[in-house]
Design a protein around this motif. Sequence first.
Motif, PDB file in Angstrom:
ATOM      1  N   ILE A  19       8.270   3.392 -12.087  1.00  0.00           N
ATOM      2  CA  ILE A  19       8.542   4.013 -10.792  1.00  0.00           C
ATOM      3  C   ILE A  19       8.264   3.020  -9.664  1.00  0.00           C
ATOM      4  CG2 ILE A  19       7.800   5.845  -9.200  1.00  0.00           C
ATOM      5  CD1 ILE A  19       9.600   6.800 -11.442  1.00  0.00           C
ATOM      6  N   GLY A  20       7.187   2.258  -9.779  1.00  0.00           N
ATOM      7  CA  GLY A  20       6.893   1.233  -8.775  1.00  0.00           C
ATOM      8  C   GLY A  20       7.990   0.191  -8.699  1.00  0.00           C
ATOM      9  N   GLY A  21       8.512  -0.220  -9.845  1.00  0.00           N
ATOM     10  CA  GLY A  21       9.611  -1.186  -9.859  1.00  0.00           C
ATOM     11  C   GLY A  21      10.862  -0.644  -9.202  1.00  0.00           C
ATOM     12  N   ILE A  22      11.169   0.616  -9.467  1.00  0.00           N
ATOM     13  CA  ILE A  22      12.343   1.234  -8.849  1.00  0.00           C
ATOM     14  C   ILE A  22      12.171   1.333  -7.330  1.00  0.00           C
ATOM     15  CG2 ILE A  22      13.696   3.378  -8.709  1.00  0.00           C
ATOM     16  CD1 ILE A  22      14.144   1.698 -11.250  1.00  0.00           C
ATOM     17  N   ILE A  23      10.981   1.725  -6.878  1.00  0.00           N
ATOM     18  CA  ILE A  23      10.727   1.811  -5.435  1.00  0.00           C
ATOM     19  C   ILE A  23      10.775   0.412  -4.814  1.00  0.00           C
ATOM     20  CG2 ILE A  23       9.005   2.412  -3.683  1.00  0.00           C
ATOM     21  CD1 ILE A  23       8.149   4.698  -5.548  1.00  0.00           C
ATOM     22  N   GLY A  24      10.269  -0.583  -5.535  1.00  0.00           N
ATOM     23  CA  GLY A  24      10.346  -1.959  -5.048  1.00  0.00           C
ATOM     24  C   GLY A  24      11.779  -2.424  -4.863  1.00  0.00           C
ATOM     25  N   LEU A  25      12.639  -2.099  -5.812  1.00  0.00           N
ATOM     26  CA  LEU A  25      14.056  -2.451  -5.676  1.00  0.00           C
ATOM     27  C   LEU A  25      14.709  -1.718  -4.510  1.00  0.00           C
ATOM     28  CD1 LEU A  25      15.238  -2.580  -9.392  1.00  0.00           C
ATOM     29  CD2 LEU A  25      14.997  -4.487  -7.797  1.00  0.00           C
ATOM     30  N   CYS A  26      14.332  -0.461  -4.321  1.00  0.00           N
ATOM     31  CA  CYS A  26      14.885   0.303  -3.202  1.00  0.00           C
ATOM     32  C   CYS A  26      14.468  -0.299  -1.865  1.00  0.00           C
ATOM     33  CB  CYS A  26      14.449   1.760  -3.274  1.00  0.00           C
ATOM     34  SG  CYS A  26      15.198   2.664  -4.623  1.00  0.00           S
ATOM     35  N   MET A  74       0.834  -1.206   0.000  1.00  0.00           N
ATOM     36  CA  MET A  74       0.000   0.000   0.000  1.00  0.00           C
ATOM     37  C   MET A  74       0.864   1.250   0.000  1.00  0.00           C
ATOM     38  SD  MET A  74      -3.333  -0.856   2.331  1.00  0.00           S
ATOM     39  CE  MET A  74      -2.438  -1.295   3.784  1.00  0.00           C
ATOM     40  N   TRP A  75       1.989   1.212   0.718  1.00  0.00           N
ATOM     41  CA  TRP A  75       2.897   2.352   0.755  1.00  0.00           C
ATOM     42  C   TRP A  75       3.434   2.637  -0.644  1.00  0.00           C
ATOM     43  CZ3 TRP A  75       4.536   6.567   2.722  1.00  0.00           C
ATOM     44  CH2 TRP A  75       5.798   7.039   2.470  1.00  0.00           C
ATOM     45  N   ILE A  76       3.857   1.603  -1.368  1.00  0.00           N
ATOM     46  CA  ILE A  76       4.362   1.793  -2.730  1.00  0.00           C
ATOM     47  C   ILE A  76       3.258   2.333  -3.626  1.00  0.00           C
ATOM     48  CG2 ILE A  76       5.335   0.664  -4.760  1.00  0.00           C
ATOM     49  CD1 ILE A  76       6.648  -1.346  -2.927  1.00  0.00           C
ATOM     50  N   THR A  77       2.053   1.784  -3.513  1.00  0.00           N
ATOM     51  CA  THR A  77       0.934   2.213  -4.354  1.00  0.00           C
ATOM     52  C   THR A  77       0.617   3.685  -4.130  1.00  0.00           C
ATOM     53  OG1 THR A  77       0.022  -0.015  -4.296  1.00  0.00           O
ATOM     54  CG2 THR A  77      -1.471   1.749  -4.952  1.00  0.00           C
ATOM     55  N   ILE A  78       0.558   4.107  -2.895  1.00  0.00           N
ATOM     56  CA  ILE A  78       0.245   5.508  -2.600  1.00  0.00           C
ATOM     57  C   ILE A  78       1.352   6.432  -3.088  1.00  0.00           C
ATOM     58  CG2 ILE A  78      -0.065   7.149  -0.695  1.00  0.00           C
ATOM     59  CD1 ILE A  78      -1.522   4.830   0.774  1.00  0.00           C
ATOM     60  N   LEU A  79       2.592   6.044  -2.874  1.00  0.00           N
ATOM     61  CA  LEU A  79       3.710   6.861  -3.321  1.00  0.00           C
ATOM     62  C   LEU A  79       3.739   6.992  -4.843  1.00  0.00           C
ATOM     63  CD1 LEU A  79       6.138   8.416  -2.259  1.00  0.00           C
ATOM     64  CD2 LEU A  79       7.471   6.317  -2.451  1.00  0.00           C
ATOM     65  N   VAL A  80       3.526   5.883  -5.544  1.00  0.00           N
ATOM     66  CA  VAL A  80       3.491   5.925  -7.011  1.00  0.00           C
ATOM     67  C   VAL A  80       2.312   6.752  -7.495  1.00  0.00           C
ATOM     68  CG1 VAL A  80       3.160   4.510  -9.082  1.00  0.00           C
ATOM     69  CG2 VAL A  80       4.751   3.783  -7.331  1.00  0.00           C
ATOM     70  N   TYR A  81       1.176   6.659  -6.826  1.00  0.00           N
ATOM     71  CA  TYR A  81       0.008   7.450  -7.212  1.00  0.00           C
ATOM     72  C   TYR A  81       0.322   8.946  -7.168  1.00  0.00           C
ATOM     73  CZ  TYR A  81      -4.684   9.401  -7.152  1.00  0.00           C
ATOM     74  OH  TYR A  81      -5.804  10.134  -7.434  1.00  0.00           O
ATOM     75  N   PHE A  82       0.944   9.397  -6.083  1.00  0.00           N
ATOM     76  CA  PHE A  82       1.250  10.824  -5.968  1.00  0.00           C
ATOM     77  C   PHE A  82       2.330  11.262  -6.952  1.00  0.00           C
ATOM     78  CE2 PHE A  82      -0.607  10.475  -1.586  1.00  0.00           C
ATOM     79  CZ  PHE A  82      -1.714  11.243  -1.870  1.00  0.00           C
ATOM     80  N   ILE A  83       3.326  10.426  -7.189  1.00  0.00           N
ATOM     81  CA  ILE A  83       4.354  10.767  -8.172  1.00  0.00           C
ATOM     82  C   ILE A  83       3.755  10.850  -9.570  1.00  0.00           C
ATOM     83  CG2 ILE A  83       6.451   9.926  -9.310  1.00  0.00           C
ATOM     84  CD1 ILE A  83       7.299   8.786  -6.587  1.00  0.00           C
ATOM     85  N   THR A  84       2.878   9.928  -9.897  1.00  0.00           N
ATOM     86  CA  THR A  84       2.238   9.925 -11.216  1.00  0.00           C
ATOM     87  C   THR A  84       1.313  11.127 -11.381  1.00  0.00           C
ATOM     88  OG1 THR A  84       2.348   7.514 -11.217  1.00  0.00           O
ATOM     89  CG2 THR A  84       0.891   8.531 -12.829  1.00  0.00           C
ATOM     90  N   MET A  85       0.574  11.469 -10.327  1.00  0.00           N
ATOM     91  CA  MET A  85      -0.297  12.639 -10.416  1.00  0.00           C
ATOM     92  C   MET A  85       0.515  13.923 -10.559  1.00  0.00           C
ATOM     93  SD  MET A  85      -3.458  12.024 -10.612  1.00  0.00           S
ATOM     94  CE  MET A  85      -2.969  10.717 -11.693  1.00  0.00           C
ATOM     95  N   TYR A  86       1.668  13.991  -9.906  1.00  0.00           N
ATOM     96  CA  TYR A  86       2.540  15.151 -10.067  1.00  0.00           C
ATOM     97  C   TYR A  86       3.033  15.248 -11.512  1.00  0.00           C
ATOM     98  CZ  TYR A  86       6.503  18.271  -9.518  1.00  0.00           C
ATOM     99  OH  TYR A  86       7.384  19.307  -9.661  1.00  0.00           O
TER     100      TYR A  86
END
Length: 94
Positions: free
Chosen positions: A47-54, A16-28
């Motif tokens: 972006i989700g894949g990169i955050i997942g790797l991080c 859920m944390w990744i989903t919310i973060l990607v949502y806001f980055i995509t909306m920006y």
Amino acid sequence: MKGGDAVVDFGLATLMWITILVYFITMYAYCNDIIPTDYLPIFAAFIGGIIGLCEYGFRIEDYPASDFLSAFCVGVIAGMSAVGLDQIFKRNFE
């Protein structure tokens, strides 16, 4: 945990944390015309894949991946969930 108690932890809070973060980055990116509208789902997945790797690299405790490929795939799925979340709001409330 006692024998017979089968509780499976999928790390839903992390997803859920990744989903919310990607949502806001995509909306920006959408609001500032950084990415063309047709490429927003691909951007969100990347972006989700990169955050997942991080998150895998930082050894988050409840992260549901055991190697780099599955960590990237978990992030991509969370990124695509952000696109689906956006479409739910657009289709039902506009």
